[in-house]
Design a protein around this motif. Sequence first.
Motif, short mmCIF file in Angstrom:
data_model
loop_
_atom_site.label_atom_id
_atom_site.label_comp_id
_atom_site.label_asym_id
_atom_site.label_seq_id
_atom_site.Cartn_x
_atom_site.Cartn_y
_atom_site.Cartn_z
N GLU A 1 62.58 19.60 10.62
CA GLU A 1 62.82 19.10 11.98
C GLU A 1 62.16 19.96 13.04
O GLU A 1 61.85 19.48 14.13
N GLY A 2 61.95 21.23 12.75
CA GLY A 2 61.34 22.14 13.71
C GLY A 2 59.82 22.12 13.70
O GLY A 2 59.20 22.99 14.31
N THR A 3 59.22 21.14 13.03
CA THR A 3 57.76 21.04 12.93
C THR A 3 57.31 19.65 13.38
O THR A 3 58.13 18.78 13.69
N ASN A 4 55.99 19.43 13.38
CA ASN A 4 55.46 18.11 13.74
C ASN A 4 55.36 17.18 12.53
O ASN A 4 54.74 16.12 12.62
N LEU A 5 55.99 17.54 11.44
CA LEU A 5 56.12 16.66 10.29
C LEU A 5 57.30 15.72 10.48
O LEU A 5 58.29 16.07 11.13
N SER A 6 57.23 14.54 9.88
CA SER A 6 58.41 13.69 9.80
C SER A 6 59.30 14.17 8.66
O SER A 6 58.81 14.43 7.56
N GLU A 7 60.59 14.30 8.95
CA GLU A 7 61.57 14.64 7.91
C GLU A 7 62.16 13.38 7.29
O GLU A 7 63.17 13.45 6.59
N GLY A 8 61.51 12.25 7.55
CA GLY A 8 61.95 11.00 6.95
C GLY A 8 62.96 10.23 7.75
O GLY A 8 63.47 9.20 7.28
N ARG A 9 63.29 10.70 8.96
CA ARG A 9 64.17 9.88 9.81
C ARG A 9 63.46 8.57 10.12
O ARG A 9 62.25 8.54 10.35
N GLY A 10 64.22 7.49 10.13
CA GLY A 10 63.61 6.19 10.33
C GLY A 10 63.07 5.58 9.05
O GLY A 10 62.32 4.61 9.09
N THR A 11 63.45 6.17 7.90
CA THR A 11 63.12 5.61 6.58
C THR A 11 64.41 5.50 5.78
O THR A 11 65.48 5.92 6.23
N ARG B 1 64.96 7.16 3.12
CA ARG B 1 65.20 8.42 2.41
C ARG B 1 64.99 9.63 3.32
O ARG B 1 64.13 10.47 3.08
N PRO B 2 65.80 9.75 4.41
CA PRO B 2 65.65 10.92 5.28
C PRO B 2 65.93 12.22 4.53
O PRO B 2 66.80 12.27 3.67
N PHE B 3 65.12 13.23 4.85
CA PHE B 3 65.21 14.57 4.27
C PHE B 3 64.81 14.61 2.80
O PHE B 3 64.83 15.67 2.19
N GLU B 4 64.46 13.47 2.24
CA GLU B 4 63.81 13.40 0.93
C GLU B 4 62.33 13.08 1.10
O GLU B 4 61.50 13.56 0.34
N TYR B 5 61.98 12.23 2.08
CA TYR B 5 60.60 11.96 2.45
C TYR B 5 60.14 13.00 3.47
O TYR B 5 60.80 13.22 4.48
N ILE B 6 59.01 13.63 3.21
CA ILE B 6 58.42 14.59 4.13
C ILE B 6 56.93 14.26 4.25
O ILE B 6 56.24 14.13 3.24
N GLY B 7 56.44 14.11 5.48
CA GLY B 7 55.02 13.79 5.61
C GLY B 7 54.57 13.68 7.05
O GLY B 7 55.34 13.93 7.99
N ALA B 8 53.33 13.26 7.24
CA ALA B 8 52.73 13.12 8.56
C ALA B 8 51.44 12.32 8.43
O ALA B 8 50.90 12.16 7.32
N PRO B 9 50.88 11.82 9.54
CA PRO B 9 49.62 11.07 9.47
C PRO B 9 48.45 11.89 8.94
O PRO B 9 47.50 11.33 8.39
N TYR B 10 48.52 13.22 9.09
CA TYR B 10 47.40 14.06 8.67
C TYR B 10 47.50 14.54 7.22
O TYR B 10 46.62 15.24 6.72
N VAL B 11 48.55 14.16 6.51
CA VAL B 11 48.79 14.64 5.14
C VAL B 11 48.21 13.66 4.12
O VAL B 11 48.31 12.45 4.30
N ASP B 12 47.64 14.18 3.06
CA ASP B 12 47.28 13.39 1.89
C ASP B 12 48.38 13.59 0.83
O ASP B 12 48.57 14.71 0.34
N GLY B 13 49.09 12.52 0.52
CA GLY B 13 50.26 12.64 -0.33
C GLY B 13 49.96 13.14 -1.73
O GLY B 13 50.71 13.96 -2.29
N GLY C 1 56.38 4.20 13.90
CA GLY C 1 55.44 3.10 13.75
C GLY C 1 54.07 3.49 13.24
O GLY C 1 53.18 2.65 13.15
N VAL C 2 53.89 4.75 12.87
CA VAL C 2 52.59 5.24 12.39
C VAL C 2 52.67 5.51 10.89
O VAL C 2 53.64 6.09 10.39
N ARG C 3 51.64 5.12 10.17
CA ARG C 3 51.62 5.34 8.72
C ARG C 3 51.47 6.83 8.42
O ARG C 3 50.56 7.49 8.93
N CYS C 4 52.37 7.33 7.60
CA CYS C 4 52.34 8.73 7.18
C CYS C 4 52.16 8.78 5.67
O CYS C 4 52.56 7.87 4.95
#
Length: 406
Positions: free
Chosen positions: A259-269, A271-283, A314-317
């Motif tokens: 939560e203290g970073t510019n990553l999504s912690e999965g809120r709005g999905t 699986r919150p706090f199980e999904y971690i990601g961002a638009p700039y990440v390659d899964g 609304g942005v693909r991560c």
Amino acid sequence: MKIVFGLNVVRQKFYQMMDESRDIMKLGFDIFLEKYIEKYKGKRIGLITNLTGVNQKLVPIIDIFYEHPEIHLTALYAPEHGIRGDAKEGEKVGFSVDERTGLPVYSLYGETRKPTAEMLEPVDVLVFDLQDIGARYYTFIYTMAYVMEACKEHQKEFVVLDRPNPVSGEKKEGNLLDDGIRSFVGLYPIPNRHGLTVGELAHIYKHEFHINCELTVVQMEGWSRSMYYDETSLFWVPPSPNTTGMDMCILYPGTCLVEGTNLSEGRGTTRPFEYIGAPYVDGFTLAKRFNENRLAGVIARPISFQPTYQKHNGVRCEGVQLHVSDREKIEPVKVGVTLLANIAELYPDDFEFISTDQKRYFFDLLAGTKQLREDILTGNLDGYFQKCATDIAKFEKFCSPYYLYK
């Protein structure tokens, strides 16, 4: 037909077993109704609760107290997320009137987080019945602390109806707060995963942190420190919108740091706090890098997701889903910190810590230390994990005299 019949018999026996185990285990709520009614007969009672304040049959404590002929319920008090749990994280909760009972609902997550003299005027006793999730960041345990302070200042009795720590009372992990870093997500020097019930914390608040109010803790029966919530046969009622289940609660002491970073912690999905990601990440790259750490009890799987609110709405991560493979071996704080270090290593130009309006880093408030930010950026985590081991040994010695359960 025989197979269906056989399955129905198995299902019937399973539910019968569940009901029997519910009868064996008793919450503080149950014990209060059995043994404490006479003590509080005629006193005006205020109830600090939300949707988790239910008995084994899922009947709300609000309804039971309001309809009980010997309980004089006069006011309700709402923590973060509101009395019915319909407010989002961080959203202010205002004063209201409960539609079912007509009672005033005073907010403890609005203009004030400590009850004022005016808010306490309708009551003689404040009863606390909220389900914690076992992590330092969860605000309910600080709502309890502020209410205890108010009870001390205004000569009100405080009663805690104890509930299980859902991720067991045996395991502790993380660091204690550094001096000077205190907030509503870390008010006292307890570790990220504290391993205590709210009743045990209340005793520590009183005797170690000097909130010397008139305190009664109503203990549970049938709960032991080794038990996870899904071993109690109690129904899981999410204390807040994103507390989806056991895996989330187990991971949360580590992945809440996201939560203290510019990553999504999965809120709005889903699986919150199980999904971690961002638009700039390659899964796929991140999953491979994380799994190379060979951390016990967890496996990362590459995913893509699109949050419906909060960060990257609304942005693909892309990122990972963290799967708990062995909850007895997983160290969630190590998991969360290691994952952040991997992302900082892979995406140094994109990964950021979020600063607050007060020019502080929200990450520091969650972490309880400023040093961890630098350790994550450099990838040098050995010192932090050594500090955690020292802090946990110290905390175990500190808190064990207040254990109410074996």
